[in-house]
Design a protein around this motif. Sequence first.
Motif, PDB file in Angstrom:
ATOM      1  N   ARG A  17       0.830  -1.203   0.000  1.00 40.72           N
ATOM      2  CA  ARG A  17       0.000   0.000   0.000  1.00 40.72           C
ATOM      3  C   ARG A  17       0.868   1.259   0.000  1.00 40.72           C
ATOM      4  NH1 ARG A  17      -4.788   1.581   4.242  1.00 40.72           N
ATOM      5  NH2 ARG A  17      -3.013   1.797   5.660  1.00 40.72           N
ATOM      6  N   ARG A  18       1.942   1.252   0.777  1.00 36.80           N
ATOM      7  CA  ARG A  18       2.822   2.425   0.826  1.00 36.80           C
ATOM      8  C   ARG A  18       3.571   2.587  -0.483  1.00 36.80           C
ATOM      9  NH1 ARG A  18       8.150   3.689   2.575  1.00 36.80           N
ATOM     10  NH2 ARG A  18       8.293   5.822   3.391  1.00 36.80           N
ATOM     11  N   ARG A  19       4.073   1.504  -1.058  1.00 39.09           N
ATOM     12  CA  ARG A  19       4.793   1.599  -2.327  1.00 39.09           C
ATOM     13  C   ARG A  19       3.866   2.019  -3.461  1.00 39.09           C
ATOM     14  NH1 ARG A  19       9.749   2.566  -0.643  1.00 39.09           N
ATOM     15  NH2 ARG A  19      10.887   0.748   0.121  1.00 39.09           N
ATOM     16  N   SER A  20       2.627   1.591  -3.399  1.00 32.79           N
ATOM     17  CA  SER A  20       1.649   2.010  -4.399  1.00 32.79           C
ATOM     18  C   SER A  20       1.446   3.520  -4.341  1.00 32.79           C
ATOM     19  CB  SER A  20       0.317   1.297  -4.165  1.00 32.79           C
ATOM     20  OG  SER A  20      -0.700   1.817  -4.995  1.00 32.79           O
ATOM     21  N   THR A  21       1.321   4.042  -3.124  1.00 35.08           N
ATOM     22  CA  THR A  21       1.123   5.481  -2.953  1.00 35.08           C
ATOM     23  C   THR A  21       2.369   6.252  -3.372  1.00 35.08           C
ATOM     24  OG1 THR A  21      -0.505   5.158  -1.209  1.00 35.08           O
ATOM     25  CG2 THR A  21       0.623   7.271  -1.264  1.00 35.08           C
ATOM     26  N   GLN A  22       3.539   5.740  -3.066  1.00 33.25           N
ATOM     27  CA  GLN A  22       4.766   6.403  -3.499  1.00 33.25           C
ATOM     28  C   GLN A  22       4.876   6.409  -5.024  1.00 33.25           C
ATOM     29  OE1 GLN A  22       7.682   4.172  -1.049  1.00 33.25           O
ATOM     30  NE2 GLN A  22       8.265   6.168  -0.198  1.00 33.25           N
ATOM     31  N   THR A  23       4.424   5.347  -5.658  1.00 38.09           N
ATOM     32  CA  THR A  23       4.401   5.309  -7.129  1.00 38.09           C
ATOM     33  C   THR A  23       3.530   6.435  -7.665  1.00 38.09           C
ATOM     34  OG1 THR A  23       4.722   2.905  -7.143  1.00 38.09           O
ATOM     35  CG2 THR A  23       3.844   3.894  -9.150  1.00 38.09           C
ATOM     36  N   ALA A  24       2.352   6.591  -7.062  1.00 38.04           N
ATOM     37  CA  ALA A  24       1.454   7.667  -7.494  1.00 38.04           C
ATOM     38  C   ALA A  24       2.078   9.039  -7.236  1.00 38.04           C
ATOM     39  CB  ALA A  24       0.111   7.546  -6.772  1.00 38.04           C
ATOM     40  N   LEU A  25       2.694   9.223  -6.066  1.00 39.31           N
ATOM     41  CA  LEU A  25       3.332  10.505  -5.748  1.00 39.31           C
ATOM     42  C   LEU A  25       4.454  10.819  -6.732  1.00 39.31           C
ATOM     43  CD1 LEU A  25       3.562  10.372  -1.838  1.00 39.31           C
ATOM     44  CD2 LEU A  25       2.071  11.836  -3.207  1.00 39.31           C
ATOM     45  N   HIS A  26       5.224   9.794  -7.110  1.00 38.51           N
ATOM     46  CA  HIS A  26       6.321  10.003  -8.064  1.00 38.51           C
ATOM     47  C   HIS A  26       5.789  10.454  -9.415  1.00 38.51           C
ATOM     48  CE1 HIS A  26       9.482   8.660 -10.959  1.00 38.51           C
ATOM     49  NE2 HIS A  26      10.253   9.240 -10.055  1.00 38.51           N
ATOM     50  N   ARG A  27       4.699   9.847  -9.844  1.00 41.42           N
ATOM     51  CA  ARG A  27       4.105  10.248 -11.126  1.00 41.42           C
ATOM     52  C   ARG A  27       3.507  11.647 -11.041  1.00 41.42           C
ATOM     53  NH1 ARG A  27       0.995   4.904 -13.531  1.00 41.42           N
ATOM     54  NH2 ARG A  27       2.704   3.420 -13.234  1.00 41.42           N
ATOM     55  N   LEU A  28       2.916  11.957  -9.905  1.00 44.84           N
ATOM     56  CA  LEU A  28       2.311  13.274  -9.730  1.00 44.84           C
ATOM     57  C   LEU A  28       3.370  14.375  -9.735  1.00 44.84           C
ATOM     58  CD1 LEU A  28      -0.268  12.399  -6.922  1.00 44.84           C
ATOM     59  CD2 LEU A  28      -0.841  13.137  -9.244  1.00 44.84           C
ATOM     60  N   VAL A  29       4.428  14.202  -8.957  1.00 50.29           N
ATOM     61  CA  VAL A  29       5.439  15.260  -8.875  1.00 50.29           C
ATOM     62  C   VAL A  29       6.180  15.404 -10.194  1.00 50.29           C
ATOM     63  CG1 VAL A  29       7.402  13.897  -8.000  1.00 50.29           C
ATOM     64  CG2 VAL A  29       7.131  16.298  -7.331  1.00 50.29           C
ATOM     65  N   THR A  30       6.409  14.297 -10.891  1.00 46.17           N
ATOM     66  CA  THR A  30       7.055  14.369 -12.203  1.00 46.17           C
ATOM     67  C   THR A  30       6.189  15.148 -13.183  1.00 46.17           C
ATOM     68  OG1 THR A  30       8.185  12.255 -11.836  1.00 46.17           O
ATOM     69  CG2 THR A  30       7.988  13.010 -14.110  1.00 46.17           C
ATOM     70  N   GLY A  31       4.901  14.811 -13.225  1.00 40.49           N
ATOM     71  CA  GLY A  31       3.990  15.499 -14.136  1.00 40.49           C
ATOM     72  C   GLY A  31       3.786  16.955 -13.774  1.00 40.49           C
ATOM     73  N   LEU A  32       3.688  17.248 -12.473  1.00 39.35           N
ATOM     74  CA  LEU A  32       3.496  18.638 -12.045  1.00 39.35           C
ATOM     75  C   LEU A  32       4.701  19.496 -12.400  1.00 39.35           C
ATOM     76  CD1 LEU A  32       1.761  18.256  -8.563  1.00 39.35           C
ATOM     77  CD2 LEU A  32       0.801  19.337 -10.604  1.00 39.35           C
ATOM     78  N   CYS A  33       5.896  18.971 -12.183  1.00 36.17           N
ATOM     79  CA  CYS A  33       7.105  19.736 -12.532  1.00 36.17           C
ATOM     80  C   CYS A  33       7.104  20.082 -14.019  1.00 36.17           C
ATOM     81  CB  CYS A  33       8.356  18.936 -12.177  1.00 36.17           C
ATOM     82  SG  CYS A  33       8.765  18.920 -10.424  1.00 36.17           S
ATOM     83  N   LYS A  34       6.724  19.132 -14.847  1.00 34.71           N
ATOM     84  CA  LYS A  34       6.717  19.361 -16.291  1.00 34.71           C
ATOM     85  C   LYS A  34       5.645  20.375 -16.688  1.00 34.71           C
ATOM     86  CE  LYS A  34       8.653  14.849 -17.537  1.00 34.71           C
ATOM     87  NZ  LYS A  34       8.427  13.563 -18.216  1.00 34.71           N
ATOM     88  N   MET A  35       4.469  20.266 -16.090  1.00 34.83           N
ATOM     89  CA  MET A  35       3.395  21.203 -16.424  1.00 34.83           C
ATOM     90  C   MET A  35       3.687  22.612 -15.932  1.00 34.83           C
ATOM     91  SD  MET A  35      -0.348  19.424 -16.084  1.00 34.83           S
ATOM     92  CE  MET A  35      -0.099  18.514 -14.586  1.00 34.83           C
ATOM     93  N   LEU A  36       4.353  22.715 -14.778  1.00 36.88           N
ATOM     94  CA  LEU A  36       4.619  24.018 -14.183  1.00 36.88           C
ATOM     95  C   LEU A  36       5.836  24.707 -14.780  1.00 36.88           C
ATOM     96  CD1 LEU A  36       4.032  23.027 -10.449  1.00 36.88           C
ATOM     97  CD2 LEU A  36       2.641  24.654 -11.747  1.00 36.88           C
ATOM     98  N   SER A  37       6.710  23.940 -15.423  1.00 33.38           N
ATOM     99  CA  SER A  37       8.006  24.482 -15.853  1.00 33.38           C
ATOM    100  C   SER A  37       7.922  25.675 -16.809  1.00 33.38           C
ATOM    101  CB  SER A  37       8.859  23.372 -16.466  1.00 33.38           C
ATOM    102  OG  SER A  37       8.257  22.820 -17.614  1.00 33.38           O
ATOM    103  N   PRO A  38       6.931  25.790 -17.703  1.00 36.37           N
ATOM    104  CA  PRO A  38       6.888  26.993 -18.553  1.00 36.37           C
ATOM    105  C   PRO A  38       6.594  28.276 -17.786  1.00 36.37           C
ATOM    106  CG  PRO A  38       5.621  25.191 -19.533  1.00 36.37           C
ATOM    107  CD  PRO A  38       5.913  24.803 -18.127  1.00 36.37           C
ATOM    108  N   VAL A  39       5.983  28.148 -16.611  1.00 29.52           N
ATOM    109  CA  VAL A  39       5.614  29.329 -15.825  1.00 29.52           C
ATOM    110  C   VAL A  39       6.539  29.478 -14.614  1.00 29.52           C
ATOM    111  CG1 VAL A  39       3.783  30.467 -14.528  1.00 29.52           C
ATOM    112  CG2 VAL A  39       3.219  29.153 -16.585  1.00 29.52           C
ATOM    113  N   LEU A  40       6.577  28.464 -13.764  1.00 27.47           N
ATOM    114  CA  LEU A  40       7.432  28.507 -12.570  1.00 27.47           C
ATOM    115  C   LEU A  40       8.789  27.902 -12.919  1.00 27.47           C
ATOM    116  CD1 LEU A  40       4.864  27.435  -9.812  1.00 27.47           C
ATOM    117  CD2 LEU A  40       5.393  29.725 -10.673  1.00 27.47           C
ATOM    118  N   VAL A  41       9.536  28.631 -13.722  1.00 34.44           N
ATOM    119  CA  VAL A  41      10.757  28.065 -14.311  1.00 34.44           C
ATOM    120  C   VAL A  41      11.808  27.718 -13.262  1.00 34.44           C
ATOM    121  CG1 VAL A  41      10.441  29.136 -16.564  1.00 34.44           C
ATOM    122  CG2 VAL A  41      11.615  30.405 -14.770  1.00 34.44           C
ATOM    123  N   PHE A  42      11.905  28.504 -12.202  1.00 33.39           N
ATOM    124  CA  PHE A  42      12.908  28.253 -11.177  1.00 33.39           C
ATOM    125  C   PHE A  42      12.423  27.208 -10.169  1.00 33.39           C
ATOM    126  CE2 PHE A  42      13.567  32.683 -12.586  1.00 33.39           C
ATOM    127  CZ  PHE A  42      14.830  32.541 -13.131  1.00 33.39           C
TER     128      PHE A  42
END
Length: 334
Positions: A156-181
């Motif tokens: 259950r914990r590894r499943s949630t960490q998998t989801a968190l990893h995908r979320l933070v990876t995707g958020l960084c990519k989506m935010l990068s054109p605006v929040l560049v730093f």
Amino acid sequence: MVDADREKISKSKQGQGGYEKPQTADAYVKRYGADIVRLWVSSQDFRSDIVVSEERINKVAETYRGIRNALRYQLSNLYDFDPAEHAVADDKLTGLDRWILGEFSKLEKEVAEAFDKYEFHVVYQKLSQFIAVELSSIYHDVIKDRLYTDAANSHRRRSTQTALHRLVTGLCKMLSPVLVFSADEAWDFVPGKTVESIHQAGWQPSGFKTSETEQAMWKKLFAIRELALPALEKARQLKIIGKSLDAKVSVSVKQEPLDVSSRFPELKELLNVSSVRARSDSENESAEVEIEKADGVKCERCWHWETDVGSTPEHPTICARCVEAVKQAKASNA
């Protein structure tokens, strides 16, 4: 650009109590930081007059702090996660993790379409709404028990960490054109990244999909949650319970076409209570909930009320789940 009174900002007003133009003044960048100024610009619909006011920029600064805190929360819980070793396959993820990744996939598609249309204010609205509601108010709050009290290497914990990893990876990519730093700063701490800078990483929506059955089930679970939260608050006011973990929730719901009772473990997490049970007299067209004091004894480790607390002599004050987590932690440290 216009001021808070919707009067045009002109050079003649500079130094007379008027606003400095953010795109030309160092003052805004020095006070708020470049990323907040960029986020404020992106939040404005450039097809209309842009209102420059301290109130509006401060509001965007609050949104920025929410975004930054969400990224910090996700990264802080990936300290022992190696995606190559610990990632869980899509079909093995828990229902809650599949739900958030399904919602995130919808967000990715909407944000990509908004970027293509240069509707940056829509990007701002979609991202800020998702981070404030689906992430911070629901998912991040619900998964604390998994992350902090389950055994480190539990499914259950590894499943949630998998989801968190995908979320933070995707958020960084989506935010990068605006929040560049900020996006690049967060990217430094993403485990398993293949490029050094977020600005070297490509981005396409993940396309994660949940079935219609899953979507219908979660819609019903959230409907029950909407009924249960006010009932829990009322029970607190009546001193039946203190915190929500002191509660046992009984649910009466007509069992067609979806067997909601099979998802009670996830509903228990959504409500942050010690137990959820079905009532036997379920003939209602719509769900009903009843709040009672939870059975058993409060576990000193996870704070859940459980009937198996003390069942292990060497750990008399914690529940069986926590005993297993402690044993695994001792074994891994031996």
